[in-house]
Design an enzyme around this catalytic site. Structure first.
Site, PDB file in Angstrom:
ATOM      1  N   SER A 264       0.752  -1.245   0.051  1.00 42.55           N
ATOM      2  CA  SER A 264       0.118   0.061   0.047  1.00 42.55           C
ATOM      3  C   SER A 264       0.692   1.216  -0.029  1.00 42.55           C
ATOM      4  O   SER A 264       1.692   1.509  -0.780  1.00 42.55           O
ATOM      5  CB  SER A 264      -0.973  -0.133   1.293  1.00 42.55           C
ATOM      6  OG  SER A 264      -2.317   0.504   0.963  1.00 42.55           O
ATOM      7  N   HIS A 406      -7.872  -5.580   0.419  1.00 47.72           N
ATOM      8  CA  HIS A 406      -6.684  -4.747   0.600  1.00 47.72           C
ATOM      9  C   HIS A 406      -5.874  -5.380   1.845  1.00 47.72           C
ATOM     10  O   HIS A 406      -6.370  -5.595   2.648  1.00 47.72           O
ATOM     11  CB  HIS A 406      -6.847  -3.336   0.913  1.00 47.72           C
ATOM     12  CG  HIS A 406      -5.866  -2.418   1.066  1.00 47.72           C
ATOM     13  ND1 HIS A 406      -5.057  -1.868  -0.306  1.00 47.72           N
ATOM     14  CD2 HIS A 406      -5.175  -1.906   1.893  1.00 47.72           C
ATOM     15  CE1 HIS A 406      -4.042  -1.159   0.185  1.00 47.72           C
ATOM     16  NE2 HIS A 406      -4.336  -1.106   1.557  1.00 47.72           N
TER      17      HIS A 406
END
Ligand code: GTR
Length: 424
Positions: A264, A406
């Site tokens: 990320s 995610h």
């Protein structure tokens, strides 16, 4: 008679078996190209209508050609890449991640603690402090290093960790999917990690508490940093390069085989770290999305406007002027992959992580492929998305999309390590 018949038909029989096996194998290797779950798209579009979650709403765009810069001709051989690379790097510095100042410092590595006999595989662990000195002042951050038992030279994987950094004790004893030390070391890699927030705080008001503020103070600068000055993403990458300095001093590490990975926001930092520092042999971005692997011009999910507003401390101030005007960006994120070429690069997406624009992450790699091809490498050129859980590797480029949210999972790590093994 019977025997002759069997003997005669045996090759045919063998062929039939092989054909059936191959057909099955090919099918299981060639699932449906991924596309976003329509129910998820509707849900997100309804709850956040100001963001694009539908392919049909992606604006028409033309990407900058990674083989030419505005006003310059197109290059067609690898020997011209160095100067074009330098120009591209400068554009990213001045408009996206910021320019690192001319830093004067010394670095040393203090060994705090050592452990052995770890993980049931006789691995060793070292707790270190990276100490940066400038003038009379010092700034330091921790670094954990775990080594396989054998003393020959190993490849290494450096993790830029953006989650809660485990204590050395915890990292030495408790399994953690986000940084699975035992799995990494068990596969013959040296596993190293640094913490983003220990290098530079992940806060809009964190400047004076981190390495950027430290250097600003110790340089005696009178003016505040300019609108093209480095910010936290670049500082995290810089910190990763100091960990790399250490790994290069280790007898147990093969200096030509050091990879960097981040998830990320740290995935954005890992790609930028590898662009700025060519000593990183491989880079891996996990779910890095906007300002990382994903193309800005698609404006899918997170946008330049949103990211620069929510995280004003990540990119240089100039990046925010492209909010809603992505078409005027002099570069797009495929050129970040191009800056890593011809070194191997791997990226991942997760099917439900539409905020990070999985398709934009993959297409970004495809758009970088001309630079890999310039070096005679095969590359990801097929624009159709791979199927879920079917990593696509072409030459020095690799990508996968897995089901789920995610996150950095053991699946992501396993496929990335497979890629490293293949490349090394
Ligand atoms: C989100 C941000 C993303 C991504 C993520 C993360 O809030 O919008 O760009 O980087 O954080 O780092 O987990």
């Amino acid at each position: 008679m019977m025997c002759t018949c069997i003997r005669q038909s045996f090759p045919l029989f063998l062929f039939a078996i092989m054909f059936a096996w191959q057909t099955h194998f090919c099918q299981s290797q060639a699932g449906e190209p991924w596309s976003a779950d329509p129910a998820l798209v509707s849900k997100l579009s309804a709850s956040r209508p100001e963001f694009i979650y539908e392919e049909s709403r992606v604006p028409a765009y033309t990407l900058p050609d990674p083989l030419s810069l505005k006003g310059k001709g197109r290059i067609d051989n690898a020997k011209d890449w160095d100067s074009l690379r330098q120009e591209t790097l400068e554009k990213f510095r001045s408009e996206v991640y910021g320019r690192r100042p001319d830093l004067k410092y010394q670095v040393r590595f203090e060994l705090i603690e050592e452990k052995s006999g770890l993980f049931g595989i006789d691995a060793r662990g070292k707790s270190l402090r990276v100490v940066i000195t400038s003038g009379n002042e010092s700034y330091s951050f921790p670094m954990w290093v775990f080594l396989p038992a054998a003393t020959h030279k190993h490849p290494a994987v450096l993790h830029i960790n953006n989650r809660e950094f485990p204590s050395f004790e915890k990292a030495s004893t408790e399994p953690d999917e986000f940084w699975p030390v035992k799995d990494i070391v068990g596969r013959g890699f040296v596993a190293c990690a640094v913490s983003t927030v220990a290098i530079d705080p992940d806060r809009a008001d964190g400047f004076s508490d981190g390495i950027r503020g430290f250097f600003h103070r110790t340089s005696g600068a009178q003016e505040p940093p300019g609108d093209d000055a480095w910010k936290a993403l670049s500082a995290w990458g810089w910190g990763a390069s100091r960990a790399l300095d250490y790994l290069l001093t280790c007898n147990e590490v093969d200096p030509t085989k050091i990879a960097v990975i981040g998830h990320s926001r740290a995935g954005k930092a890992a790609l930028w770290a590898a662009a700025e520092d060519t000593r990183f042999a491989i880079a891996c971005s996990n779910n890095s999305g906007c300002g990382g692997a994903a193309l800005s011009r698609r404006a899918f999910g997170e946008t330049v406007a949103r990211i620069t507003k929510s995280f004003p401390h990540w990119f240089c101030d100039r990046f925010s002027k492209y909010a809603g005007k992505e078409d005027s960006l002099p570069v797009d994120q495929h050129q970040l992959f191009a800056l890593i070429a011809p070194r191997p690069v791997y990226a991942t997406s997760a099917s439900d992580d539409l905020w990070a624009d999985p398709r934009g992450e993959y297409l970004s790699m495809v758009a970088a492929s001309p630079v890999y091809r310039l070096f005679g490498e095969s590359a990801l050129t097929y624009a159709e998305m791979p199927a879920l859980n079917e990593p696509r590797i072409a030459g020095k480029m690799g990508y996968h999309i897995r089901p789920g949210a995610h996150g950095l999972t053991l699946y992501d790590w396993t496929k990335f390590l497979d890629f490293c093994v293949k490349q090394f």
